[in-house]
Design a protein around this motif. Structure first.
Motif, PDB file in Angstrom:
ATOM      1  N   MET A   1       0.728  -1.229   0.163  1.00  9.68           N
ATOM      2  CA  MET A   1       0.101  -0.027  -0.111  1.00  9.68           C
ATOM      3  C   MET A   1       0.855   1.237  -0.083  1.00  9.68           C
ATOM      4  SD  MET A   1      -2.871   1.182   2.931  1.00  9.68           S
ATOM      5  CE  MET A   1      -4.156   2.018   2.471  1.00  9.68           C
ATOM      6  N   ILE A   2       0.582   2.269  -0.973  1.00 11.02           N
ATOM      7  CA  ILE A   2       1.193   3.378  -0.814  1.00 11.02           C
ATOM      8  C   ILE A   2       0.675   4.442   0.125  1.00 11.02           C
ATOM      9  CG2 ILE A   2       1.751   5.295  -2.558  1.00 11.02           C
ATOM     10  CD1 ILE A   2       1.741   3.348  -4.729  1.00 11.02           C
ATOM     11  N   LYS A   3       1.589   5.001   0.730  1.00  8.69           N
ATOM     12  CA  LYS A   3       0.956   5.955   1.753  1.00  8.69           C
ATOM     13  C   LYS A   3       0.796   7.145   0.973  1.00  8.69           C
ATOM     14  CE  LYS A   3       3.899   4.818   5.886  1.00  8.69           C
ATOM     15  NZ  LYS A   3       4.633   5.074   6.884  1.00  8.69           N
ATOM     16  N   LYS A   4      -0.406   7.744   1.560  1.00 10.72           N
ATOM     17  CA  LYS A   4      -0.951   9.014   0.767  1.00 10.72           C
ATOM     18  C   LYS A   4      -0.735  10.231   1.890  1.00 10.72           C
ATOM     19  CE  LYS A   4      -5.360   7.116  -1.446  1.00 10.72           C
ATOM     20  NZ  LYS A   4      -6.690   7.411  -1.405  1.00 10.72           N
ATOM     21  N   GLY A   5      -0.502  11.288   0.982  1.00 16.35           N
ATOM     22  CA  GLY A   5      -0.201  12.417   1.935  1.00 16.35           C
ATOM     23  C   GLY A   5      -1.640  12.982   2.735  1.00 16.35           C
ATOM     24  N   TRP A   6      -1.707  13.994   3.485  1.00 21.71           N
ATOM     25  CA  TRP A   6      -2.964  14.203   4.145  1.00 21.71           C
ATOM     26  C   TRP A   6      -3.879  14.783   3.340  1.00 21.71           C
ATOM     27  CZ3 TRP A   6      -4.304  19.515   4.002  1.00 21.71           C
ATOM     28  CH2 TRP A   6      -3.159  20.174   3.330  1.00 21.71           C
ATOM     29  N   ASP A   7      -3.292  15.604   1.922  1.00 20.81           N
ATOM     30  CA  ASP A   7      -4.138  16.388   0.928  1.00 20.81           C
ATOM     31  C   ASP A   7      -4.624  15.360  -0.014  1.00 20.81           C
ATOM     32  OD1 ASP A   7      -1.672  15.877   0.207  1.00 20.81           O
ATOM     33  OD2 ASP A   7      -1.521  18.028  -0.546  1.00 20.81           O
ATOM     34  N   GLU A   8      -4.323  14.094   0.149  1.00 22.50           N
ATOM     35  CA  GLU A   8      -4.814  13.091  -1.243  1.00 22.50           C
ATOM     36  C   GLU A   8      -5.749  12.431  -0.642  1.00 22.50           C
ATOM     37  OE1 GLU A   8      -1.086  11.547  -3.298  1.00 22.50           O
ATOM     38  OE2 GLU A   8      -0.342  11.684  -1.086  1.00 22.50           O
ATOM     39  N   PHE A   9      -6.533  12.448   0.564  1.00 21.92           N
ATOM     40  CA  PHE A   9      -7.576  11.779   0.947  1.00 21.92           C
ATOM     41  C   PHE A   9      -8.933  12.269   0.502  1.00 21.92           C
ATOM     42  CE2 PHE A   9      -4.482  10.207   4.133  1.00 21.92           C
ATOM     43  CZ  PHE A   9      -4.943   8.640   4.073  1.00 21.92           C
ATOM     44  N   GLU A  10      -9.736  11.780   0.160  1.00 20.41           N
ATOM     45  CA  GLU A  10     -11.132  12.394  -0.079  1.00 20.41           C
ATOM     46  C   GLU A  10     -11.817  13.003   1.087  1.00 20.41           C
ATOM     47  OE1 GLU A  10     -14.163  10.170  -2.200  1.00 20.41           O
ATOM     48  OE2 GLU A  10     -12.420   8.853  -3.239  1.00 20.41           O
ATOM     49  N   ILE A  11     -12.556  14.095   0.828  1.00 14.92           N
ATOM     50  CA  ILE A  11     -12.930  14.671   2.138  1.00 14.92           C
ATOM     51  C   ILE A  11     -13.999  13.961   2.733  1.00 14.92           C
ATOM     52  CG2 ILE A  11     -14.728  16.792   2.575  1.00 14.92           C
ATOM     53  CD1 ILE A  11     -13.239  18.424   0.327  1.00 14.92           C
ATOM     54  N   GLY A  12     -13.911  13.731   4.161  1.00 13.87           N
ATOM     55  CA  GLY A  12     -14.772  12.818   4.572  1.00 13.87           C
ATOM     56  C   GLY A  12     -14.386  11.333   4.770  1.00 13.87           C
TER      57      GLY A  12
END
Length: 130
Positions: A1-12
């Protein structure tokens, strides 16, 4: 699994702290817990912080309130002794300072750029009881 940055997650988006089922989490040491890739324990969130807690061990009574209430498991405690703050995972919310019962508090918030040794040297004196 590739780590996502905080701004790469969908809102909610719902981010779970642990992978799989959780049994006796309070009795499991932090190092033995199965943290998810997206938990703030696994991913550094230090760049979110504008202010940081500074720990002064001279005033700590090892009550563990900061450890219990920290929402990001950023308080480092071994054998029921507070030993510091994990600055890779602390977001600077200040809850640890709010729940500290000592006078003066053993944790205080300072600007992110503050030098820890200088802040400890200028720690406030004990407030007189009214």
């Amino acid at each position: 699994m590739i780590k996502k940055g905080w701004d790469e997650f969908e809102i909610g988006a719902m981010l779970r702290t642990f992978d799989g089922s959780i049994n006796d989490i309070a009795g499991t040491s932090q190092d033995d817990r199965s943290y998810s890739e997206n938990s703030s324990y696994t991913a550094s969130v230090a760049d979110w912080r504008l202010i940081k807690p500074v720990f002064n061990k001279d005033y700590c009574i090892d009550c563990q309130f900061c450890w219990i209430y920290c929402p990001d498991v950023s308080i480092i405690s071994r054998d029921k002794k507070m030993i510091g703050v994990d600055m890779d995972h602390c977001k600077g919310c200040g809850i640890c300072v709010e729940v500290c019962p000592t006078n003066p508090k053993s944790l205080l918030m300072f600007p992110e750029q503050a030098e820890e040794e200088a802040e400890i040297a200028s720690w406030p004196a004990k407030d007189e009881e009214k």
